[in-house]
Design a protein around this motif. Sequence first.
Motif, PDB file in Angstrom:
ATOM      1  N   CYS A  85     -11.596  -4.628  -3.160  1.00 12.09           N
ATOM      2  CA  CYS A  85     -10.848  -4.164  -2.237  1.00 12.09           C
ATOM      3  C   CYS A  85      -9.193  -4.536  -2.393  1.00 12.09           C
ATOM      4  O   CYS A  85      -8.430  -3.857  -2.077  1.00 12.09           O
ATOM      5  CB  CYS A  85     -11.124  -4.606  -0.806  1.00 12.09           C
ATOM      6  SG  CYS A  85     -12.477  -3.615  -0.014  1.00 12.09           S
ATOM      7  N   MET A 114      -4.910   0.722   0.874  1.00 11.79           N
ATOM      8  CA  MET A 114      -5.941  -0.193   1.203  1.00 11.79           C
ATOM      9  C   MET A 114      -5.545  -1.218   2.617  1.00 11.79           C
ATOM     10  O   MET A 114      -5.892  -2.036   2.833  1.00 11.79           O
ATOM     11  CB  MET A 114      -6.740  -0.998   0.231  1.00 11.79           C
ATOM     12  CG  MET A 114      -7.472  -0.200  -0.542  1.00 11.79           C
ATOM     13  SD  MET A 114      -8.832   0.523   0.274  1.00 11.79           S
ATOM     14  CE  MET A 114      -9.797  -1.069   0.582  1.00 11.79           C
ATOM     15  N   ASP A 131      -3.595   6.540   3.896  1.00 13.99           N
ATOM     16  CA  ASP A 131      -4.087   5.383   4.388  1.00 13.99           C
ATOM     17  C   ASP A 131      -5.237   5.897   5.269  1.00 13.99           C
ATOM     18  O   ASP A 131      -6.382   5.693   5.237  1.00 13.99           O
ATOM     19  CB  ASP A 131      -3.519   4.271   4.848  1.00 13.99           C
ATOM     20  CG  ASP A 131      -4.071   3.091   5.049  1.00 13.99           C
ATOM     21  OD1 ASP A 131      -4.812   2.587   4.383  1.00 13.99           O
ATOM     22  OD2 ASP A 131      -3.876   2.347   6.125  1.00 13.99           O
ATOM     23  N   ASP A 134      -7.726   8.424   3.708  1.00 13.33           N
ATOM     24  CA  ASP A 134      -8.702   7.717   2.894  1.00 13.33           C
ATOM     25  C   ASP A 134      -9.807   7.026   3.746  1.00 13.33           C
ATOM     26  O   ASP A 134     -10.985   7.019   3.358  1.00 13.33           O
ATOM     27  CB  ASP A 134      -7.787   6.702   1.906  1.00 13.33           C
ATOM     28  CG  ASP A 134      -8.776   5.774   1.113  1.00 13.33           C
ATOM     29  OD1 ASP A 134      -9.583   6.671   0.518  1.00 13.33           O
ATOM     30  OD2 ASP A 134      -8.703   4.672   0.811  1.00 13.33           O
ATOM     31  N   THR A 135      -9.266   6.376   4.782  1.00 16.10           N
ATOM     32  CA  THR A 135     -10.544   5.794   5.633  1.00 16.10           C
ATOM     33  C   THR A 135     -11.314   6.728   6.123  1.00 16.10           C
ATOM     34  O   THR A 135     -12.352   6.547   6.440  1.00 16.10           O
ATOM     35  CB  THR A 135      -9.840   4.906   6.615  1.00 16.10           C
ATOM     36  OG1 THR A 135      -8.882   4.099   6.098  1.00 16.10           O
ATOM     37  CG2 THR A 135     -10.870   4.266   7.798  1.00 16.10           C
TER      38      THR A 135
END
Length: 164
Positions: A85, A114, A131, A134-135
């Motif tokens: 991560c 991330m 961001d 992506d989540t």
Amino acid sequence: MNRYMREFVNTTGELLDSDQVRMMGQWKHHGPITTLDHSLFVAYLSFRAAKALGMDEVAAARGGLLHDLYLYDSKDKSAHPGWQCFDHPRAAARNAEGLTKLSAKERNIILSHMWPLGGALPRSREAWLVDLVDTFCAGLEVFRIYHPAKLRRRLGVCPLVTVH
């Protein structure tokens, strides 16, 4: 292929044709989802959202496509120095810079995707967008709500190596 898909392919075509991007098809990312399928999913949704919101859709698409260009098996602890991560955004940025000239915005998108785990702070609306997308995409993939290989096939992108 619809109009938006054609625009996305025109925007990212040089990257989609590269061996490095297509190589992402050999590594699993979220369960059965490959890194290539996940990255295409993030890039395409980011492109569509940025376009709808009047943002820089080119930076969102390119940054989204390259955000996980780390090019190793994330489960192989010898392939990366620390926790995946925290580490993979920097590896992806290095690989992306070796592949193409990145704008400062695209580099920040990759490094900050991330956030807050990855360390870098998103410095543009497009970085915040990627961001969040992506989540969102990761959640759909992890919970098996959507398999982005369907999108990859519709876009006509072929992995360099097929995962069995």
